[in-house]
Design a protein around this motif. Structure first.
Motif, short mmCIF file in Angstrom:
data_model
loop_
_atom_site.label_atom_id
_atom_site.label_comp_id
_atom_site.label_asym_id
_atom_site.label_seq_id
_atom_site.Cartn_x
_atom_site.Cartn_y
_atom_site.Cartn_z
N ALA A 3 2.03 -0.10 -9.49
CA ALA A 3 3.16 0.12 -8.57
C ALA A 3 3.96 -1.16 -8.33
O ALA A 3 4.83 -1.20 -7.46
N MET A 43 1.46 8.19 2.75
CA MET A 43 0.68 8.98 1.79
C MET A 43 0.74 10.47 2.12
O MET A 43 0.98 11.30 1.24
N ILE A 44 0.53 10.80 3.38
CA ILE A 44 0.47 12.23 3.72
C ILE A 44 1.81 12.92 3.47
O ILE A 44 1.86 14.01 2.91
N ALA A 96 0.77 3.05 5.82
CA ALA A 96 0.66 3.53 4.44
C ALA A 96 -0.02 4.90 4.39
O ALA A 96 0.28 5.72 3.51
N GLN A 97 -0.92 5.16 5.34
CA GLN A 97 -1.56 6.48 5.40
C GLN A 97 -0.54 7.55 5.75
O GLN A 97 -0.58 8.67 5.23
N ARG A 148 2.10 1.92 -3.51
CA ARG A 148 1.07 2.54 -4.33
C ARG A 148 0.97 4.04 -4.03
O ARG A 148 0.92 4.87 -4.94
N CYS A 149 0.94 4.39 -2.74
CA CYS A 149 0.87 5.81 -2.34
C CYS A 149 2.05 6.60 -2.89
O CYS A 149 1.87 7.71 -3.40
N ALA A 197 0.84 -1.21 0.00
CA ALA A 197 0.00 0.00 0.00
C ALA A 197 0.87 1.25 0.00
O ALA A 197 0.55 2.25 -0.67
N TYR A 246 2.22 13.17 -0.29
CA TYR A 246 1.26 14.15 -0.80
C TYR A 246 1.76 15.58 -0.55
O TYR A 246 1.70 16.43 -1.45
N LEU A 272 3.91 6.01 -5.46
CA LEU A 272 3.79 6.22 -6.91
C LEU A 272 2.66 7.20 -7.26
O LEU A 272 2.81 8.02 -8.16
N ASN A 273 1.55 7.13 -6.51
CA ASN A 273 0.48 8.11 -6.71
C ASN A 273 1.04 9.54 -6.66
O ASN A 273 0.59 10.43 -7.37
N MET A 274 1.99 9.74 -5.76
CA MET A 274 2.51 11.09 -5.53
C MET A 274 3.85 11.33 -6.23
O MET A 274 4.51 12.33 -6.00
N GLY A 275 4.25 10.39 -7.11
CA GLY A 275 5.42 10.64 -7.95
C GLY A 275 6.75 10.15 -7.41
O GLY A 275 7.80 10.48 -7.97
N ALA A 301 -0.10 -3.22 -3.84
CA ALA A 301 0.59 -2.19 -4.65
C ALA A 301 -0.19 -1.88 -5.91
O ALA A 301 -0.06 -0.79 -6.46
N THR A 302 -1.02 -2.82 -6.36
CA THR A 302 -1.70 -2.79 -7.66
C THR A 302 -0.66 -2.94 -8.79
O THR A 302 0.53 -2.74 -8.59
#
Lengths: 245, 245
Positions: free
Chosen positions: A60, A156-157, A152-153, A29-30, A26, A160, A32-35, A56-57
């Protein structure tokens, strides 16, 4: 939305002793979502790639496939020049903590020509004081009363906020120095310990505490590679002086 | 860090057709981390409370236990006065999209005396155009190229931005009007459809398209309860006029 001009190739997520492979996936994935496209793990409790890949999907998966796994935090951090620790806890002897938003611009700037590690601790305990010694700065994600974030949260933050900082203030022409690597800093601290013990500035029974006091302020200085060499020369000189005095 | 003076009691997370109970639980944990204590689900594919509770953790179990489950989006949204949709997609006929950071201050202000829903779509497809009709505003979380966020991660970022907005600009003394509820708006739109068909402004074969055009601008007006009454009076007048002309 503004175009993003900076790149995050020098940034890596470092997960220290993560307990659950799902959280590693997870987090990838986060990132990669944010580059951010590099993730590393130190002593994962369960290095089950299948479980990581599921979270990861497909997109990612490459981060998991290329993920370096270390069994030692110092070795994982050795090539990095700036290490950002994350913690939920406000213990004693901790450095003053800033929010990811406050730090994001500085991290993005430094990452333009320095390798930056974003370090996250285990799900149950977070980073220990021992782990935080490697960090140049420590950040805490603001929360309401219930402060325990999923790993993972938290990743993410932080990622982000770095993306938002890149969007808001691309600053690739600002001056950002090349910092010493973690390996260079640890070599310097080892010499420093020896030299300060030799001259009796550190007492052997309290050497950890004393050295941590020194680390606490030196980590904020953002030392350059040549400055660690200077310090190591100074240490050699101290030992020579002691031997010849 | 500043003290947080506002409260988020009027805010709720509404998950529309979530596929995985784990994501509902993880979203509840995120919401509580950031001070939001209400979560609702509309037609969850798998309402397995055990799986939700495992991801919610003990602290956020109360959000799952008190979670209202609806089988109809309109019914779930009926009591809300401001509905914020989240979408990753930039389709045609979509309203201009702002980031959660740009909207957060306004949402916190409105939530001081209006019930605000933060609406998230299914993991695989996101909110449909039909779902977005209920929204006063639509927001997109900035991402790098890989834009597909995990549902709970999207919930986290929106809730985190609201917490940051509360910390940065407590503004409970700013004027925020009491808006019409979604139920009042839908009642008004039903009358409006009928009236506009009656007078031939809407053609029956294109009524959805025509009404959506009207909804698109009326949703931005932030109508008050008494203004929906005014509009419904106007609709009755139009029908009366048609009948007697």
């Amino acid at each position: 939305m503004k175009t993003i001009k900076t790149n995050l190739a020098n940034l890596a997520i470092v997960l220290h002793k993560p307990r659950y492979p799902e959280n590693i996936g997870a987090a990838a994935r986060c990132a990669l979502n944010m580059g951010i496209s590099k993730i590393m793990a130190v002593s994962p409790a369960n290095p089950d790639r299948e479980k990581m890949l599921k979270m990861a999907t497909h997109e990612a998966a490459g981060l998991i496939e290329n993920m370096e796994i270390y069994d030692n935090l110092a070795a994982a951090l050795a090539p990095f020049q700036y290490i950002v620790g994350t913690t939920a806890r406000l213990g004693r002897h901790r450095q003053a903590l800033e929010t990811p938003r406050e730090l994001a611009g500085c991290i993005v700037d430094l990452s333009q020509n320095n390798r930056v590690a974003l370090l996250f601790g285990p799900e149950n305990t977070g980073l220990s004081n021992e782990d935080l010694k490697y960090c140049h700065i420590v950040t805490t994600i603001p929360t309401a009363n219930f402060a325990s974030l999923n790993l993972a949260q938290a990743v993410m933050i932080v990622c982000y906020e770095l993306l938002m900082a890149r969007m808001e203030a691309p600053s690739q022409d600002r001056f950002t120095p090349h910092l010493a690597t973690s390996a260079e800093l640890e070599g310097m601290y080892a010499d420093l310990r020896e030299a300060l013990l030799t001259i009796g500035f550190l007492k052997s029974e309290e050497q950890e505490y004393g050295l941590n006091q020194v680390r606490a302020f030196l980590s904020r200085v953002k030392l350059l590679s040549r400055e660690t060499q200077l310090m190591r020369g100074l240490c050699r000189q101290l030992k020579w002086f002691k031997k010849n005095s």
